[in-house]
Design an enzyme around this catalytic site. Structure first.
Site, PDB file in Angstrom:
ATOM      1  N   ASP A  25       0.840  -1.198   0.000  1.00  0.00           N
ATOM      2  CA  ASP A  25       0.000   0.000   0.000  1.00  0.00           C
ATOM      3  C   ASP A  25       0.879   1.253   0.000  1.00  0.00           C
ATOM      4  O   ASP A  25       2.109   1.166  -0.120  1.00  0.00           O
ATOM      5  CB  ASP A  25      -0.968  -0.013   1.182  1.00  0.00           C
ATOM      6  CG  ASP A  25      -0.276  -0.061   2.532  1.00  0.00           C
ATOM      7  OD1 ASP A  25       0.930   0.282   2.622  1.00  0.00           O
ATOM      8  OD2 ASP A  25      -0.930  -0.431   3.513  1.00  0.00           O
ATOM      9  N   GLN A  26       0.265   2.405   0.172  1.00  0.00           N
ATOM     10  CA  GLN A  26       0.991   3.668   0.127  1.00  0.00           C
ATOM     11  C   GLN A  26       2.034   3.769   1.243  1.00  0.00           C
ATOM     12  O   GLN A  26       3.008   4.495   1.118  1.00  0.00           O
ATOM     13  CB  GLN A  26       0.002   4.829   0.220  1.00  0.00           C
ATOM     14  CG  GLN A  26       0.630   6.175  -0.072  1.00  0.00           C
ATOM     15  CD  GLN A  26      -0.408   7.274  -0.148  1.00  0.00           C
ATOM     16  OE1 GLN A  26      -1.568   7.051   0.144  1.00  0.00           O
ATOM     17  NE2 GLN A  26       0.020   8.452  -0.545  1.00  0.00           N
TER      18      GLN A  26
END
Length: 159
Positions: A25-26
């Site tokens: 994810d980010q």
């Protein structure tokens, strides 16, 4: 061996995976839902090692959907980590199946070592119920007795 008894468990089976960029994810860590996908990889490969595969089950008109999942997150996996998914059966009956899992990060050179060699990232379990093609509960010992006894024999043999 009595897979119907509490406390019984098959041996651990393992499969290794390299974390891909799209699984993060980010924040740069593996997105939590991917661990469920890796649980599935572990149980599928375990079943294959026992001499069976899910395609065969489906061809016989049997389904084995997840009815519950439990995950405990200890530490995150990150892009390019080599992880190993360990899976084992803790319940195998004519009505249901329960798997236990551990996902561990393996350092260079730890591949193929004991299960406890890697850093524990996630542990958990999934429960499954036997269904027929109409999504109705079925007793596998009655619907496919040969398959039921073959799986029991494979579990007994691995002891």
């Amino acid at each position: 061996m009595n897979p119907h008894q509490p406390g019984w468990a098959s041996r651990w089976h393992s499969t290794s995976i390299r974390v891909r960029y799209q699984e993060t994810d980010q924040m740069g860590v593996v997105y939590h839902a991917n661990y469920l996908i890796w649980f599935e990889c572990g149980r599928t490969e375990m079943f294959r090692e026992l001499g069976f595969d899910y395609r065969r089950l489906e061809g016989l008109g049997l389904l084995l959907p997840v009815t519950s999942a439990d995950l405990q997150f200890k530490s995150p996996a990150r892009y390019d980590d080599l992880i190993t998914v360990y899976a084992r059966l803790t319940t195998f009956s004519a009505l249901r199946v329960v798997y236990e899992y551990e996902i561990r990060r393996m350092a260079a050179g730890q591949e193929g070592q004991e299960r406890t060699a890697g850093e524990l990232l996630v542990s958990g379990s999934t429960s499954h119920v036997w269904l027929n093609g109409e999504w109705r509960p079925v007793r596998i010992d009655r619907a496919q007795p040969e398959l039921f006894h073959a799986i029991l024999a494979a579990l007994k043999e691995e002891e």
